[in-house]
Design a protein around this motif. Structure first.
Motif, PDB file in Angstrom:
ATOM      1  N   LEU A  88     -62.239  32.017 -24.825  1.00  0.00           N
ATOM      2  CA  LEU A  88     -63.042  33.026 -24.776  1.00  0.00           C
ATOM      3  C   LEU A  88     -62.071  34.203 -25.552  1.00  0.00           C
ATOM      4  CD1 LEU A  88     -65.237  33.200 -21.628  1.00  0.00           C
ATOM      5  CD2 LEU A  88     -66.076  32.995 -23.911  1.00  0.00           C
ATOM      6  N   ALA A  89     -60.841  34.046 -25.963  1.00  0.00           N
ATOM      7  CA  ALA A  89     -59.971  34.853 -26.567  1.00  0.00           C
ATOM      8  C   ALA A  89     -59.620  35.783 -25.563  1.00  0.00           C
ATOM      9  CB  ALA A  89     -60.533  35.527 -27.798  1.00  0.00           C
ATOM     10  N   ARG A  90     -59.568  35.483 -24.474  1.00  0.00           N
ATOM     11  CA  ARG A  90     -59.122  36.360 -23.382  1.00  0.00           C
ATOM     12  C   ARG A  90     -57.584  35.848 -22.929  1.00  0.00           C
ATOM     13  NH1 ARG A  90     -64.485  36.707 -19.486  1.00  0.00           N
ATOM     14  NH2 ARG A  90     -63.020  37.419 -17.861  1.00  0.00           N
ATOM     15  N   SER A  91     -56.700  35.833 -23.893  1.00  0.00           N
ATOM     16  CA  SER A  91     -55.421  35.099 -23.565  1.00  0.00           C
ATOM     17  C   SER A  91     -54.595  35.913 -22.489  1.00  0.00           C
ATOM     18  CB  SER A  91     -54.723  35.218 -24.924  1.00  0.00           C
ATOM     19  OG  SER A  91     -55.592  34.484 -25.866  1.00  0.00           O
ATOM     20  N   ASP A  92     -54.520  37.105 -22.768  1.00  0.00           N
ATOM     21  CA  ASP A  92     -53.601  38.063 -21.627  1.00  0.00           C
ATOM     22  C   ASP A  92     -53.873  37.768 -20.294  1.00  0.00           C
ATOM     23  OD1 ASP A  92     -52.431  39.147 -23.773  1.00  0.00           O
ATOM     24  OD2 ASP A  92     -53.463  41.013 -23.686  1.00  0.00           O
ATOM     25  N   GLU A  93     -55.410  37.544 -20.185  1.00  0.00           N
ATOM     26  CA  GLU A  93     -55.782  37.240 -18.579  1.00  0.00           C
ATOM     27  C   GLU A  93     -55.451  35.870 -18.369  1.00  0.00           C
ATOM     28  OE1 GLU A  93     -60.155  37.657 -16.563  1.00  0.00           O
ATOM     29  OE2 GLU A  93     -59.920  38.422 -18.591  1.00  0.00           O
ATOM     30  N   ALA A  94     -55.675  34.939 -19.344  1.00  0.00           N
ATOM     31  CA  ALA A  94     -55.349  33.426 -18.925  1.00  0.00           C
ATOM     32  C   ALA A  94     -53.662  33.235 -18.759  1.00  0.00           C
ATOM     33  CB  ALA A  94     -55.582  32.561 -20.170  1.00  0.00           C
ATOM     34  N   LEU A  95     -52.912  34.057 -19.275  1.00  0.00           N
ATOM     35  CA  LEU A  95     -51.392  34.096 -19.243  1.00  0.00           C
ATOM     36  C   LEU A  95     -51.290  34.441 -17.950  1.00  0.00           C
ATOM     37  CD1 LEU A  95     -50.439  34.790 -22.802  1.00  0.00           C
ATOM     38  CD2 LEU A  95     -50.023  32.560 -21.895  1.00  0.00           C
ATOM     39  N   ALA A  96     -51.784  35.495 -17.507  1.00  0.00           N
ATOM     40  CA  ALA A  96     -51.407  36.121 -16.276  1.00  0.00           C
ATOM     41  C   ALA A  96     -51.918  35.413 -15.203  1.00  0.00           C
ATOM     42  CB  ALA A  96     -52.255  37.488 -16.034  1.00  0.00           C
ATOM     43  N   LEU A  97     -52.914  34.638 -15.417  1.00  0.00           N
ATOM     44  CA  LEU A  97     -53.489  33.665 -14.444  1.00  0.00           C
ATOM     45  C   LEU A  97     -52.334  32.439 -13.991  1.00  0.00           C
ATOM     46  CD1 LEU A  97     -55.476  32.525 -12.285  1.00  0.00           C
ATOM     47  CD2 LEU A  97     -56.917  31.654 -14.207  1.00  0.00           C
ATOM     48  N   LEU A  98     -52.123  32.140 -15.022  1.00  0.00           N
ATOM     49  CA  LEU A  98     -51.029  30.717 -15.129  1.00  0.00           C
ATOM     50  C   LEU A  98     -49.805  31.294 -14.279  1.00  0.00           C
ATOM     51  CD1 LEU A  98     -51.653  29.096 -18.511  1.00  0.00           C
ATOM     52  CD2 LEU A  98     -52.257  28.230 -16.506  1.00  0.00           C
ATOM     53  N   SER A  99     -49.363  32.620 -14.789  1.00  0.00           N
ATOM     54  CA  SER A  99     -48.115  32.973 -14.284  1.00  0.00           C
ATOM     55  C   SER A  99     -48.102  33.113 -12.659  1.00  0.00           C
ATOM     56  CB  SER A  99     -47.314  34.294 -14.979  1.00  0.00           C
ATOM     57  OG  SER A  99     -48.399  35.486 -14.453  1.00  0.00           O
ATOM     58  N   ARG A 100     -49.241  33.328 -12.196  1.00  0.00           N
ATOM     59  CA  ARG A 100     -49.437  33.524 -10.721  1.00  0.00           C
ATOM     60  C   ARG A 100     -49.387  32.330 -10.027  1.00  0.00           C
ATOM     61  NH1 ARG A 100     -53.066  37.606 -12.301  1.00  0.00           N
ATOM     62  NH2 ARG A 100     -54.791  36.173 -11.829  1.00  0.00           N
ATOM     63  N   LEU A 101     -49.427  31.249 -10.625  1.00  0.00           N
ATOM     64  CA  LEU A 101     -49.834  29.839  -9.933  1.00  0.00           C
ATOM     65  C   LEU A 101     -48.456  29.113  -9.650  1.00  0.00           C
ATOM     66  CD1 LEU A 101     -52.779  28.402 -12.191  1.00  0.00           C
ATOM     67  CD2 LEU A 101     -52.866  29.652  -9.829  1.00  0.00           C
ATOM     68  N   THR A 102     -48.437  28.654  -8.243  1.00  0.00           N
ATOM     69  CA  THR A 102     -47.392  27.538  -7.937  1.00  0.00           C
ATOM     70  C   THR A 102     -47.937  26.251  -8.171  1.00  0.00           C
ATOM     71  OG1 THR A 102     -46.655  29.480  -6.257  1.00  0.00           O
ATOM     72  CG2 THR A 102     -45.750  27.175  -6.051  1.00  0.00           C
ATOM     73  N   LEU A 103     -47.104  25.489  -9.310  1.00  0.00           N
ATOM     74  CA  LEU A 103     -47.830  24.236  -9.684  1.00  0.00           C
ATOM     75  C   LEU A 103     -46.915  23.225  -9.284  1.00  0.00           C
ATOM     76  CD1 LEU A 103     -49.155  25.532 -13.038  1.00  0.00           C
ATOM     77  CD2 LEU A 103     -50.520  25.244 -11.028  1.00  0.00           C
ATOM     78  N   ASN A 104     -47.522  22.086  -8.997  1.00  0.00           N
ATOM     79  CA  ASN A 104     -46.571  20.729  -8.991  1.00  0.00           C
ATOM     80  C   ASN A 104     -46.196  20.319 -10.118  1.00  0.00           C
ATOM     81  OD1 ASN A 104     -48.692  18.972  -9.568  1.00  0.00           O
ATOM     82  ND2 ASN A 104     -49.353  19.137  -7.578  1.00  0.00           N
ATOM     83  N   PRO A 105     -45.492  19.276 -10.462  1.00  0.00           N
ATOM     84  CA  PRO A 105     -44.947  18.673 -12.084  1.00  0.00           C
ATOM     85  C   PRO A 105     -46.177  18.222 -12.588  1.00  0.00           C
ATOM     86  CG  PRO A 105     -43.386  17.993 -10.153  1.00  0.00           C
ATOM     87  CD  PRO A 105     -44.416  18.440  -9.166  1.00  0.00           C
ATOM     88  N   GLU A 106     -47.139  17.603 -12.008  1.00  0.00           N
ATOM     89  CA  GLU A 106     -48.386  17.193 -12.630  1.00  0.00           C
ATOM     90  C   GLU A 106     -49.342  18.343 -13.297  1.00  0.00           C
ATOM     91  OE1 GLU A 106     -52.208  14.236 -11.956  1.00  0.00           O
ATOM     92  OE2 GLU A 106     -50.442  13.958 -10.727  1.00  0.00           O
ATOM     93  N   GLU A 107     -49.314  19.405 -12.344  1.00  0.00           N
ATOM     94  CA  GLU A 107     -50.104  20.425 -12.717  1.00  0.00           C
ATOM     95  C   GLU A 107     -49.367  21.377 -13.858  1.00  0.00           C
ATOM     96  OE1 GLU A 107     -52.273  21.043  -8.417  1.00  0.00           O
ATOM     97  OE2 GLU A 107     -50.521  22.234  -8.942  1.00  0.00           O
ATOM     98  N   LYS A 108     -48.043  21.264 -13.823  1.00  0.00           N
ATOM     99  CA  LYS A 108     -47.297  21.983 -14.934  1.00  0.00           C
ATOM    100  C   LYS A 108     -47.624  21.243 -16.022  1.00  0.00           C
ATOM    101  CE  LYS A 108     -43.186  23.960 -11.933  1.00  0.00           C
ATOM    102  NZ  LYS A 108     -42.164  23.847 -11.709  1.00  0.00           N
ATOM    103  N   ALA A 109     -47.534  20.191 -16.263  1.00  0.00           N
ATOM    104  CA  ALA A 109     -47.987  19.240 -17.458  1.00  0.00           C
ATOM    105  C   ALA A 109     -49.227  19.791 -18.039  1.00  0.00           C
ATOM    106  CB  ALA A 109     -47.643  17.612 -17.189  1.00  0.00           C
ATOM    107  N   GLU A 110     -50.363  19.802 -17.107  1.00  0.00           N
ATOM    108  CA  GLU A 110     -51.704  20.259 -17.422  1.00  0.00           C
ATOM    109  C   GLU A 110     -51.556  21.797 -18.046  1.00  0.00           C
ATOM    110  OE1 GLU A 110     -55.712  20.163 -18.364  1.00  0.00           O
ATOM    111  OE2 GLU A 110     -53.905  18.938 -18.346  1.00  0.00           O
TER     112      GLU A 110
END
Length: 554
Positions: free
Chosen positions: A322-344
């Motif tokens: 939806l071209a809401r890139s800033d919102e998407a990047l902020a969401l990803l930065s808040r997540l604590t991910l395991n290795p498989e989720e990091k690859a995704e």
């Protein structure tokens, strides 16, 4: 009460014997005969007929009234510039009145005498004088010669208005197009979808049903009708229309699948209206259907604090779409991910051209799937040597990974290391016997190193195990064509086309091949199809190196 029985005379009865019939019976018989003749005439005038083979057919409208004075008044109105179609809708007693008297295309040779005399003298855009039609009075109007082109021009204007979200104005324009050409099925379908967007469901349904009756085998009409039925929750009927549309036009297959899935999601949401997975899916399907406002609105219903990592990643990808890139990047930065989720997460970032961020995430990850995602990034950037180094580490650590060996062989092929590529691909083939992509890469390595005979041997082995492989038949057709083995090339390219009817390059190669065979008519057929398919593709994916030969040249 049953009607009185009417006895009709035997066909062989002499005329004088008719005088013996009762006077009442004679008048009843005459009334029946006249009524029958009138019914035949009305049917003849009202049913659209396909053009005759003599090429003299014409598109006509008709207006029929009961008495001469009414016909004369209408003629005066026409002289003042009133639309023939409007007058037909208001006054005509013919069943074509609802369509402004539109009859379609009729050949004069198939008209009765009065009808023919009125029609043949008409120039395009002109109306006739009054003539008798049975017991009634009629006028004819001959459609302008370019009325269909005018209707298509209006359709294109309506399409532009729809893209701008101006639905009410688009409806007006489509109706103007249909005023010019009432049998314009695709404009009717677009009118139906526009009505649906402004909430006029009954009008939309009427337009779609009429479009379907006019063009039951139009893929675009079937797709539009199916899409409308999905929105109304009529999934069984919708799925039938959508699957038929995909059968008629393979380019609609993916879109039809989206509509079917969207309908299933809508049904599920009726039972679980707050299910976050379903809401994200609805947002994605709405986006793919071009409804960006609805796609964004759906995401507002999500309670983001309650999303797990898997759903958060899906939400981030949808925000990128939806071209809401800033919102998407902020969401990803808040997540604590395991290795498989990091690859995704890295896959999503790379998909939306955040290559540096994706590479930084992937480099420390040791799983084979993460390594292969990193290889994809390197190959897409033509960083083949780096891709090779990563793949060598993967295959050393995981010798049984056929996919990593296949990619390593392909990368060596790209680096012109043909002998190494062949050895590595043979290892992959031992791990995964029969895999068509491996045979293709083996043939490519041999062909590029000048060993055409060995390349054909690998293709033959691959085809033996994969007789319906589009990839292998296409490659063999290419190689045989280069070697001027026209018969064999033709056989394999036709087999490739049977598996992938809309593959652009296959049509191009078959066109060149038939040009070599001095068959310009068939060559032109393939080149015309090639041109059409090229126009459908995004400009960035077209192949400028393909040059069409004019089949008319010696």
């Amino acid at each position: 009460m049953a009607p009185p029985e009417t006895r009709l005379p035997d066909p062989d009865t002499p005329f004088s014997s008719l005088l013996n019939l009762g006077l009442l019976e004679w008048f009843q018989m005459r009334r029946l005969l006249r009524a029958g003749a009138l019914c035949l005439l009305v049917l003849h005038l009202s049913v659209p007929v396909f053009p005759s083979s003599d090429g003299k057919s014409m598109f006509l409208r008709i207006l029929v009234v009961r008495n001469l004075s009414a016909a004369e008044q209408i003629l005066q109105e026409l002289g003042r510039g009133t639309s023939f179609a409007d007058l037909a809708r208001q006054h005509s007693i013919d069943r074509s009145a609802a369509d402004g008297g539109y009859l379609g295309s009729i050949a004069p040779t198939r008209m009765n005498r009065e009808f023919q005399q009125a029609a043949v003298a008409l120039e395009p855009g002109a109306y006739s004088s009054i003539f008798r039609s049975g017991y009634d009075y009629a006028l004819l109007y001959r459609m302008p010669s370019d009325f269909q082109e005018q209707a298509r021009g209006l359709e294109e204007e309506g399409d532009r208005l729809r893209e701008q979200g101006k639905w009410d104005r688009a409806i007006e324009i489509y109706r103007e197009a249909l005023e010019l050409d009432p049998n314009f099925a695709e404009a009717l379908a677009k009118l139906g979808s526009s009505y649906a967007r402004v909430g006029k469901v009954a009008e939309a349904r009427t337009a779609f049903f009429r479009a379907y009756r006019l063009a039951p085998d139009s893929a675009r009409v079937l797709y539009g009708f199916g899409k409308f039925l999905v929105s109304q929750g009529e999934l069984r009927a919708a799925e039938g229309h959508l699957r038929r549309a995909a059968d008629l036009d393979p380019d609609l297959t993916q879109f039809a699948a989206v509509e079917i899935s969207a309908g299933q999601v809508e049904q599920a949401l009726k039972h679980s209206p707050r299910d976050p997975k379903l809401l994200i899916l609805k947002s994605r399907f709405s986006f793919e259907r071009g409804d960006l406002d609805l796609s964004s609105a759906v995401l507002k219903k999500l309670d983001r604090e309650k999303l797990d990592n898997d759903l958060s990643l899906k939400l981030a990808e949808q925000l990128f779409w939806l071209a809401r890139s800033d919102e998407a990047l902020a969401l990803l930065s808040r997540l604590t991910l395991n290795p498989e989720e990091k690859a995704e997460a890295a896959r999503i970032l790379i998909r939306f051209k955040y290559n540096d961020e994706g590479e930084r995430i992937l480099k420390p990850l040791s799983s084979s799937s993460a390594r292969l995602k990193l290889v994809d990034l390197y190959v897409n950037q033509s960083r083949f040597q780096e891709a090779k180094e990563v793949l060598e580490r993967v295959t050393a650590r995981d010798p049984g990974n056929w996919e990593a060996r296949y990619y390593l062989g392909s990368t060596m092929n790209s680096l012109d290391q043909f002998d190494q590529a062949a050895d590595t691909l043979l290892d992959a083939l031992r791990l995964r016997p029969g895999q068509e992509e491996i045979f293709y890469q083996l043939a490519s390595a041999q062909s590029r190193s000048g060993q055409t005979g060995k390349a054909l041997e690998w293709l033959d082995k691959g085809i033996e195990q994969n007789p319906d492989s589009f990839l292998l038949h296409l490659e063999k057709g290419r190689i045989l064509m280069k070697g001027k083995e026209v018969g064999g090339a033709l056989e394999h390219l036709q087999k490739a086309l049977a598996q992938h009817p809309d593959h652009v390059e296959t049509h191009y190669l078959l066109g060149r091949l038939h040009h070599r065979l001095k068959d310009p008519a068939t060559a032109r057929k393939y080149f015309d199809r090639f041109d059409m398919l090229q126009k459908r593709k995004p400009k960035s994916s077209r192949k400028p190196g393909m040059r069409k030969i004019d089949p008319s040249l010696p």
